[in-house]
Write an enzyme that holds these catalytic residues in place. Structure first.
Site, short mmCIF file in Angstrom:
data_model
loop_
_atom_site.label_atom_id
_atom_site.label_comp_id
_atom_site.label_asym_id
_atom_site.label_seq_id
_atom_site.Cartn_x
_atom_site.Cartn_y
_atom_site.Cartn_z
N ARG A 1 8.05 14.20 47.02
CA ARG A 1 6.73 14.78 46.75
C ARG A 1 5.90 13.92 45.81
O ARG A 1 4.69 13.75 46.00
CB ARG A 1 6.90 16.20 46.18
CG ARG A 1 5.59 16.93 45.90
CD ARG A 1 4.56 16.81 47.00
NE ARG A 1 5.07 17.15 48.32
CZ ARG A 1 4.45 16.86 49.45
NH1 ARG A 1 3.31 16.19 49.44
NH2 ARG A 1 4.97 17.20 50.61
N LYS B 1 -14.82 9.45 35.61
CA LYS B 1 -14.66 10.76 36.26
C LYS B 1 -13.38 10.75 37.09
O LYS B 1 -13.38 10.75 38.32
CB LYS B 1 -15.88 11.08 37.12
CG LYS B 1 -17.17 11.22 36.31
CD LYS B 1 -18.38 11.44 37.20
CE LYS B 1 -19.65 11.52 36.36
NZ LYS B 1 -20.86 11.66 37.19
N LYS C 1 -25.23 6.32 26.08
CA LYS C 1 -25.84 7.15 27.11
C LYS C 1 -26.91 8.06 26.50
O LYS C 1 -27.21 7.97 25.30
CB LYS C 1 -24.75 7.97 27.82
CG LYS C 1 -23.66 7.08 28.44
CD LYS C 1 -22.76 7.84 29.38
CE LYS C 1 -23.45 8.12 30.69
NZ LYS C 1 -22.56 8.76 31.68
N GLU D 1 -27.73 3.02 28.65
CA GLU D 1 -28.32 3.79 29.75
C GLU D 1 -29.79 4.05 29.44
O GLU D 1 -30.14 4.46 28.33
CB GLU D 1 -27.58 5.11 29.92
CG GLU D 1 -28.18 6.03 30.96
CD GLU D 1 -27.48 7.38 31.01
OE1 GLU D 1 -26.38 7.44 31.57
OE2 GLU D 1 -28.01 8.35 30.45
N ASP E 1 -30.31 4.94 35.19
CA ASP E 1 -29.75 6.22 35.62
C ASP E 1 -30.80 7.09 36.33
O ASP E 1 -31.87 7.36 35.79
CB ASP E 1 -29.20 6.98 34.41
CG ASP E 1 -28.45 8.23 34.81
OD1 ASP E 1 -27.57 8.14 35.68
OD2 ASP E 1 -28.75 9.30 34.25
#
Length: 284
Positions: free
Chosen positions: A99, A134, A166, A199, A221
């Site tokens: 598995r 992410k 950011k 950013e 962005d």
């Protein structure tokens, strides 16, 4: 591909402990101790295979006496009916590893396959595809490895190997200029040598960044295509450019045609479909 054992070994150990607990009672109760056998990894989908090298380490961790015959290497194209490898030895050991091997390879192969489709779309544009942070907690190393196997490029691995200023950083710092200056002061004071990316959300912020300088890359962005082209023209090769926000397989070429150096896509790791495969017993 070189494997970082310091990351991989704890992952394998924890994953096996999570799955096996105090024993694989199904196998222990149905299959005689000491029985040996053979199994094959059967591919049931089209794509790019990834995780072969990792699966070898999983089998070794379970039972170093297992023999593995690799037929297909990481990064190769596969189709339904292909056999990636054979594994032989203790049946109990094969079933203990099954598995974890499948979960790892299916996800990694899904990421590699998705990345490879994007890479092919971008051929000839000069734009490369980046992953993001992410990722699945605990699986970042494997997921970013899969992106590389698929032909993509890794962005920063974590919060420690790049400064990426950011929108929240800018807002909390009181503006882009303040944020960049503070970042540069911090790097100098702490004798840290890592790249700095900023950013920007609009052309005004872009102009401020270019005026201040002292950075390595600009992240554009959620720009419209027309504004993205204008931004790339303004930068004019002075900095590495990256586009992000809402980039998909369907529109990535249009972003690339705006002239950016990179497109970053969280979907490479957070929204992929696993490649279908199974580990099947080979009857004598």
């Amino acid at each position: 591909m070189n494997l970082d054992k310091s990351i991989l070994e704890p992952f394998i150990s924890n994953a096996l402990a999570e799955d096996i607990g105090d024993g694989d009672h199904t196998s222990l109760s149905t299959i005689p101790k000491g029985q040996t056998g053979k199994a094959k990894l059967l591919i049931k989908d089209n794509g790019i295979i990834a995780g072969i090298d990792v699966s070898i380490e999983i089998f070794k961790a379970v039972d170093a006496t297992l023999l593995i015959d690799i037929l297909i290497q990481d990064g190769e194209t596969v189709k339904p009916g292909d056999i990636a490898f054979y594994v032989s030895g203790s049946v109990h050991s094969i079933l203990k590893a099954e598995r974890l091997v499948l979960n790892t390879m299916q996800r990694m192969s899904g990421i590699a396959s998705t990345t490879n489709r994007i890479v092919k779309i971008l051929e000839g544009t000069g734009t490369k595809v980046l992953d993001t942070r992410k990722t699945t907690p605990g699986l970042r190393y494997l997921e970013k490895m899969a992106v590389r196997i698929g032909g993509g490029v890794n962005h920063r691995f974590g919060l420690y190997d790049m400064i990426l200023i950011k929108d929240n950083h800018v807002d909390y710092a009181g503006g882009i200029s303040n944020a960049i200056k503070s970042a540069q002061d911090y790097l100098k004071e702490n004798e840290i040598n890592i790249p700095v990316e900023v950013e920007v959300r609009n052309l005004n912020e872009l102009k401020k960044v270019m005026q201040f300088g002292q950075i390595d890359r600009i992240l554009l962005d959620n720009f419209s295509f027309s504004l993205l082209k204008e931004a790339v023209n303004l930068v004019n090769g002075s900095y590495i450019t990256e586009a992000s926000g809402g980039i998909t397989e369907d529109n990535v070429l249009e972003y690339a045609n705006c002239g950016v150096d990179y497109v970053s896509m969280g979907a490479l790791t957070h929204s992929v479909k696993s490649l279908d495969m199974s580990l099947k017993a080979v009857k004598p």
